[in-house]
Motif scaffolding. Structure first.
Motif, mmCIF file in Angstrom:
data_model
loop_
_atom_site.group_PDB
_atom_site.id
_atom_site.type_symbol
_atom_site.label_atom_id
_atom_site.label_comp_id
_atom_site.label_asym_id
_atom_site.label_seq_id
_atom_site.Cartn_x
_atom_site.Cartn_y
_atom_site.Cartn_z
ATOM 1 N N ASP A 181 -2.920 10.779 -2.871
ATOM 2 C CA ASP A 181 -4.341 10.731 -3.218
ATOM 3 C C ASP A 181 -4.528 9.720 -4.337
ATOM 4 O OD1 ASP A 181 -5.219 12.728 -1.483
ATOM 5 O OD2 ASP A 181 -4.732 14.307 -2.913
ATOM 6 N N GLY B 185 1.104 8.845 1.530
ATOM 7 C CA GLY B 185 0.083 9.864 1.618
ATOM 8 C C GLY B 185 -0.390 10.381 0.266
ATOM 9 N N ASP C 238 0.850 -1.181 0.000
ATOM 10 C CA ASP C 238 0.000 0.000 0.000
ATOM 11 C C ASP C 238 0.891 1.237 0.000
ATOM 12 O OD1 ASP C 238 -1.981 1.922 0.243
ATOM 13 O OD2 ASP C 238 -2.273 1.574 2.385
ATOM 14 N N TRP C 239 1.608 1.434 -1.106
ATOM 15 C CA TRP C 239 2.519 2.569 -1.155
ATOM 16 C C TRP C 239 1.776 3.882 -1.206
ATOM 17 C CZ3 TRP C 239 2.192 5.094 -5.879
ATOM 18 C CH2 TRP C 239 1.819 4.331 -6.984
ATOM 19 N N TRP C 240 0.533 3.869 -1.678
ATOM 20 C CA TRP C 240 -0.275 5.086 -1.670
ATOM 21 C C TRP C 240 -0.439 5.567 -0.232
ATOM 22 C CZ3 TRP C 240 -1.678 0.615 -4.214
ATOM 23 C CH2 TRP C 240 -1.637 0.658 -5.603
ATOM 24 N N GLY C 241 -0.824 4.638 0.644
ATOM 25 C CA GLY C 241 -1.004 4.984 2.058
ATOM 26 C C GLY C 241 0.300 5.328 2.742
#
Length: 106
Positions: A105, A103, A97-100
């Motif tokens: 969007d 940070g 989960d590299w988006w999380g």
């Protein structure tokens, strides 16, 4: 020669990936990964705009870009261009989960 800065998190990422590959694939692959990561860092330092720019919630990561490790398409380098080279922020497995973690969007 442009300079490659590695943040502490990026260095930890490289060690984690090396250990995983050595234990689950083989030592040769793990060593090849490290060599290719360093080669890709040097490529990015010479051509810092080749990566995909990312839109972030975090203002301190404005300008962050993404590129893959050569020969290891599932490993992504997150970096910031600098006047004298690049700063490697993280090296993450694409399925994480590299988006999380960053940070972003999504």
């Amino acid at each position: 020669m442009p300079i490659v800065y590695q943040r502490a998190a990026a260095r930890r990422d490289l060690v984690d990936h090396f250990v995983y590959l050595a234990e689950n694939v083989n030592l040769d692959t793990a060593e090849h990964f490290l060599v290719q990561a360093e080669t890709t860092f040097d490529d990015l330092a010479r051509e810092p705009k080749i990566g995909t720019p990312l839109i972030l919630q975090s203002p301190e990561l404005t300008g962050l870009r993404k590129w893959r490790v050569k020969d290891f398409d599932n490993y992504l380098i997150f970096y910031m261009p600098r006047a004298e080279g690049v700063s490697i922020v993280r090296v993450l497995y694409a399925a994480q989960d590299w988006w999380g973690l960053l940070g972003i969007d999504a």
